[in-house]
Design a protein around this motif. Structure first.
Motif, PDB file in Angstrom:
ATOM      1  N   GLY A  39     114.652 -36.984   9.437  1.00 17.74           N
ATOM      2  CA  GLY A  39     115.554 -37.166   8.307  1.00 17.74           C
ATOM      3  C   GLY A  39     116.892 -36.465   8.483  1.00 17.74           C
ATOM      4  O   GLY A  39     117.938 -37.006   8.133  1.00 17.74           O
ATOM      5  N   TRP A  40     116.883 -35.258   9.033  1.00 25.59           N
ATOM      6  CA  TRP A  40     118.124 -34.511   9.213  1.00 25.59           C
ATOM      7  C   TRP A  40     119.064 -35.221  10.175  1.00 25.59           C
ATOM      8  O   TRP A  40     120.288 -35.204   9.988  1.00 25.59           O
ATOM      9  CB  TRP A  40     117.843 -33.099   9.713  1.00 25.59           C
ATOM     10  N   LEU A  41     118.523 -35.828  11.194  1.00 23.62           N
ATOM     11  CA  LEU A  41     119.341 -36.561  12.157  1.00 23.62           C
ATOM     12  C   LEU A  41     120.060 -37.719  11.480  1.00 23.62           C
ATOM     13  O   LEU A  41     121.255 -37.928  11.689  1.00 23.62           O
ATOM     14  CB  LEU A  41     118.455 -37.070  13.298  1.00 23.62           C
ATOM     15  N   VAL A  73     134.091 -43.895  18.177  1.00 26.22           N
ATOM     16  CA  VAL A  73     133.213 -43.946  19.355  1.00 26.22           C
ATOM     17  C   VAL A  73     132.074 -42.945  19.207  1.00 26.22           C
ATOM     18  O   VAL A  73     130.907 -43.256  19.516  1.00 26.22           O
ATOM     19  CB  VAL A  73     134.022 -43.689  20.644  1.00 26.22           C
ATOM     20  N   CYS A  74     132.367 -41.753  18.721  1.00 30.80           N
ATOM     21  CA  CYS A  74     131.317 -40.744  18.505  1.00 30.80           C
ATOM     22  C   CYS A  74     130.314 -41.199  17.448  1.00 30.80           C
ATOM     23  O   CYS A  74     129.105 -40.948  17.583  1.00 30.80           O
ATOM     24  CB  CYS A  74     131.934 -39.417  18.102  1.00 30.80           C
ATOM     25  N   THR A  75     130.790 -41.867  16.421  1.00 30.87           N
ATOM     26  CA  THR A  75     129.898 -42.364  15.371  1.00 30.87           C
ATOM     27  C   THR A  75     128.958 -43.430  15.920  1.00 30.87           C
ATOM     28  O   THR A  75     127.748 -43.393  15.659  1.00 30.87           O
ATOM     29  CB  THR A  75     130.716 -42.924  14.194  1.00 30.87           C
ATOM     30  N   THR A 123     118.986 -43.771  16.873  1.00 30.65           N
ATOM     31  CA  THR A 123     118.033 -44.875  16.999  1.00 30.65           C
ATOM     32  C   THR A 123     117.066 -44.632  18.147  1.00 30.65           C
ATOM     33  O   THR A 123     115.853 -44.843  18.009  1.00 30.65           O
ATOM     34  CB  THR A 123     118.786 -46.200  17.193  1.00 30.65           C
ATOM     35  N   ALA A 124     117.581 -44.168  19.278  1.00 30.67           N
ATOM     36  CA  ALA A 124     116.723 -43.889  20.437  1.00 30.67           C
ATOM     37  C   ALA A 124     115.741 -42.764  20.127  1.00 30.67           C
ATOM     38  O   ALA A 124     114.557 -42.841  20.482  1.00 30.67           O
ATOM     39  CB  ALA A 124     117.580 -43.535  21.647  1.00 30.67           C
ATOM     40  N   TRP A 154     124.056 -38.271  10.745  1.00 29.22           N
ATOM     41  CA  TRP A 154     124.769 -39.475  11.161  1.00 29.22           C
ATOM     42  C   TRP A 154     125.478 -40.128   9.970  1.00 29.22           C
ATOM     43  O   TRP A 154     126.611 -40.587  10.118  1.00 29.22           O
ATOM     44  CB  TRP A 154     123.827 -40.493  11.820  1.00 29.22           C
ATOM     45  N   ALA A 155     124.852 -40.158   8.819  1.00 33.62           N
ATOM     46  CA  ALA A 155     125.472 -40.751   7.637  1.00 33.62           C
ATOM     47  C   ALA A 155     126.732 -39.982   7.235  1.00 33.62           C
ATOM     48  O   ALA A 155     127.754 -40.582   6.895  1.00 33.62           O
ATOM     49  CB  ALA A 155     124.478 -40.788   6.481  1.00 33.62           C
ATOM     50  N   VAL A 156     126.684 -38.661   7.298  1.00 39.15           N
ATOM     51  CA  VAL A 156     127.858 -37.852   6.979  1.00 39.15           C
ATOM     52  C   VAL A 156     128.967 -38.119   8.002  1.00 39.15           C
ATOM     53  O   VAL A 156     130.136 -38.287   7.641  1.00 39.15           O
ATOM     54  CB  VAL A 156     127.492 -36.351   6.923  1.00 39.15           C
TER      55      VAL A 156
END
Length: 52
Positions: free
Chosen positions: A30-32, A10-12, A20-21, A36-38
C-alpha cells in the motif's frame, strides 16, 4: 515541455512500472502505491503550472 517537467513525467512513468513489477512479484504494498499516487499528483501539478 520543459526539462524539469519532462524529467518528472519520466520518473512518474518509471515509478508506475516499478510499482507494477513489485506488485506482480511480491504482492500489494500500500505504501508503494500511495507514494506513486502522490508523485503522480505532484507531476500533474507541475505540468499544469508550466502551462499556465
Amino acid at each position: 515541455m520543459p526539462g524539469s517537467a519532462k524529467t518528472m513525467a519520466v520518473c512518474t512513468v518509471g515509478g508506475l512500472v516499478v510499482a507494477t513489477a513489485y506488485t506482480a512479484a511480491f504482492g500489494v504494498n500500500g505504501w508503494l502505491w500511495i507514494f506513486w499516487a502522490v508523485l503522480a499528483l505532484v507531476t500533474v501539478g507541475v505540468l499544469a503550472a508550466r502551462k499556465a
